[in-house]
Design an enzyme around this catalytic site. Sequence first.
Site, PDB file in Angstrom:
ATOM      1  CD  GLN B 462       0.420  -0.437   3.296  1.00  0.00           C
ATOM      2  OE1 GLN B 462       1.198  -1.184   2.732  1.00  0.00           O
ATOM      3  NE2 GLN B 462       0.328  -0.392   4.596  1.00  0.00           N
ATOM      4  N   GLY B 463       2.112   1.125   0.438  1.00  0.00           N
ATOM      5  CA  GLY B 463       3.022   2.264   0.323  1.00  0.00           C
ATOM      6  C   GLY B 463       3.240   3.055   1.592  1.00  0.00           C
ATOM      7  CB  SER B 502      -8.089   3.527   4.383  1.00  0.00           C
ATOM      8  OG  SER B 502      -8.623   2.571   3.511  1.00  0.00           O
ATOM      9  CB  THR B 505      -1.956   8.133   5.143  1.00  0.00           C
ATOM     10  OG1 THR B 505      -1.310   7.291   4.195  1.00  0.00           O
ATOM     11  CG2 THR B 505      -1.618   9.579   4.837  1.00  0.00           C
ATOM     12  CE  LYS B 696     -11.422  14.523   3.707  1.00  0.00           C
ATOM     13  NZ  LYS B 696     -12.659  14.821   2.977  1.00  0.00           N
ATOM     14  N   GLY B 697      -7.870   8.931   4.704  1.00  0.00           N
ATOM     15  CA  GLY B 697      -7.516   7.566   4.319  1.00  0.00           C
ATOM     16  C   GLY B 697      -7.989   7.265   2.912  1.00  0.00           C
ATOM     17  N   GLY B 699      -7.566   3.895  -0.378  1.00  0.00           N
ATOM     18  CA  GLY B 699      -6.994   2.604  -0.730  1.00  0.00           C
ATOM     19  C   GLY B 699      -8.006   1.475  -0.720  1.00  0.00           C
ATOM     20  CD  GLU B 700     -10.351  -0.391   3.988  1.00  0.00           C
ATOM     21  OE1 GLU B 700     -10.932  -1.422   4.326  1.00  0.00           O
ATOM     22  OE2 GLU B 700     -10.315   0.640   4.689  1.00  0.00           O
TER      23      GLU B 700
END
Lengths: 165, 746
Positions: B462-463, B502, B505, B696-697, B699-700
């Site tokens: 995911q990084g 997520s 970050t 904000k989050g 990825g999902e």
Amino acid sequence: MLEYEKNIRFKVNNREYAVAVSADESLAFVLREKLGLTGTKITCEKGECGACTVLLDGRAVDSCLVLAPDIDGCEVLTIEGLADDKGLDALQEAFIEEGAVQCGFCTPGMIMSAKGLLLENPDPSEGQIKKALEGNLCRCTGYYSIVRAVRSAAKTIREQASEAK
Amino acid sequence: MSHKVIGKSELRARVIDKVTGVQKYAHDRKIHGMLYAKLLRSEHARAKILSIDVSETLKLYGVVAVVRGEDIEKPMPRFGSVAQDQPLLADGEVKYHGEPVAAVVAQTYEIAEAALKTIKVEYAPQPSVCTVEEALNQDIPPVNGGESNVFRQFDFGWGDVEEAEKQSHYVLRDTYCYPMIFHFPIENYSCLAAPEDGGVVLYSPIQHPHLLRRVVADCLKLPFSKVRVIGEEIGGAFGGKGYAKAEPLAAYLALKLRTPVKIAMDMDEGFFMARRLAARVDITTGFDENAHITFQNIIADYLIGAYADAAPRVVQKAGYLSGGPYRTPHAKMIARAIHSNTVSSTAFRGFGMPQLVWAFEQQMNQAALHFGMDTLEIRRRNLPYKGETLVPGDIPVDGDWHEVLDKAAKLLDWGKKQKPGQGKSLAVGIKTGIPNSTSNAIVKLHSDGSVTVNAATAEMGQGARTVFAQIAAEKLCVPYQLVSVILSDTGAAPYDTSTAGSRSTVSMGTAVEKACEDVLLQVKELAADLAGMDIESIEVNEGVIRAGEREMTYSQLVQGTYGPNQGDIVGRGQFRGDNTKGHLLGGMADFYEFIIVGAAVTVDEKTGKIDVDKLVSASDIGKVMNHLQAKGQEEGGMIMGLGQAMMECMRYDPATGRLLNGNPLDYCVPTAMDISDEVAGVLIENADGPGPFGSKGMGEGPAIPVGPAVGGAVFDATGVMLRELPITSEKLFFALKDRDKNKSVS
Ligand code: FES
Ligand code: FES
């Protein structure tokens, strides 16, 4: 359990190796367990995922399906042998540039499949790239970036070749 | 504010290792003296174990030990993050096809694997359940005893749904189903345990190292300090590698045999590890005459499998948001976690929301048709504006969701004329971040001016590693290349809740940011000391320290303070999520993850074949930390969603309860040939998130609404409404036939 052992000699990444292998061992197993070259990954061991792809005499193969005794005298290229003193291969560069690597687990196999394709066909269409990579599963990237990377690497390689002329 | 490192496509951390084969994963790790364990798995969905004969097995060359449930001291140690219900090995009975009944420990993997075949197990099969309907049928004894298979029920809601229904102009009731989905990480499951200092060190590709530490310690009755989890670089997880799987057993075997033990699964065994919860969602939606939603009444029945794993939490958290992304004056939601004789289920990209989104977005598509309204327009009418309440008692809408909708529509050329057979649709994906969570980070500024970050977040592609390095580089004004991020070692990194939802970050990113601020504060203190000045007169700018006339680099400061080549400045930072008392989830959400995905398809009416011509996404992510990585999450998430929309489904044999397609040949996931011809995306940055730099989050999100985007596009193209995923050509073919039959009848 072992039926027989055979001494084989073969080249991996331009280096000569001599190893004893048994009849049921795969090339993937020999690379990882006997030569310590763990860059080649194993997932399905059935030829379904492409994680174990290497070049065998210049052609991309699933190394989990290649029997070790059969590689006597062959030349193998694995992900570890792709970069040289001059730097990374154009495919490696392009995979980085295009963000075609996430978890990275499919990456060695993916890059080696792409390498096999570009050796055969230096100017593949998008459809040909997708077809050539069909046997390499990636669960992270959605493939778009990988296809872009292969196209871009192909272009770089062609340009370098024409400059060299 | 312009940033030097944030928002740039900085090189993914360790990407050179990954393209050159240098990167090591769990299955590459070996320790001297290490033994291999393989697990014998149940052939039955449910059975009593009458006997396990290992006499032949123990005679085999290279076999070190064979352990059965009966060989483990009683009470059987059990583990689990929500309920401590999973035995180390089956304890007299098996509850799903694939449950481990014995472990062979041998000198090599191959010997262990071959030895499994010599174990003879006698079973007395029992009737089993593998669907919601069967599990709710009282004739078969519940999977885990008790009154019924309903393990947990969660009730949420507000307003008066019954009254709202009476007042509604149009009421639409329907049922939608979502199948069991396998995470299908390309890296197989494995773990390695080694005894150390009266406890154990565990190497595992685990998303939540601290949670694993707790679960293993609880199971084996060890103090937390004697369980060290070293999280490996993960080769894909998607929620599937969040919670303990074989680690407690590996730890048990390592302690018992006083030697390192590795349990490496093959790919097919992965199907027995974890999956997405299947769901049947019964939904009733009311509308007023202007197509505004008046209420939602939802019963979401989630099939969770034999053991709890993280599933009850998934059901609770998704159920909480099952009112959906739209303004909903009245809502009643019941979410149930139902046991079955199938592999246990767990977190999976979207955490229970894709199942609900499939339902409420297909409802919107049907309602639009009823009102003769454009499907974009009905969504526009119902989407709340920033600052409006979505769930009473929780954070208000925190983004410009209308901007997201408009941008997605534009990417999909909304309103452009389509040819026969073509269709398009947008679908909203939504979820909340994990409430009441904690992240801690340590940032070390070394005496040469380089920086190391310690955090317990996992890197699974995911990084996160890259983003933390970027945050540290930006905050401390050091070159990005000089920052290293060491992750996932509970022996070194302070507590973190999880790598999930997520959240990293926002939560760990904030902790890293604060740890950098702590470093900068100490820099000033030390510089003030050195210069004999007040801290107020010290300035730190672009990595240069000014104390009056004097200028210093970080390196000069550290060495000036601690002596040549000595010392570190160690900063600590913490993130704490909201923990409002009495909140049903333990606290309010940190943010909403909000995305819209669109699909354009062409359907061949003769065969039911569906070509996905284009996929688009628009995401409200506050701030892009790394462009290339963010784009990668969007594209990869959509294709993961496309697999669930069109091909993926774990199939159980209704007669035997056995998993029918638990292998990569029979369980299809998207290949490069299956992706859309075109893809486009936009990341919306209004810097209005709670994370560093307004993030904000993300990825999902992109994996959540692809089902209804494709389902809506098929509906648009053909008029056929499908209610059960995946939307295969075969299913559509028969649905088209039905449609034509009904047409000719009427
Ligand atoms: S491991 Fe060889 S193809 Fe999957
Ligand atoms: S990058 Fe993770 S599987 Fe391809």
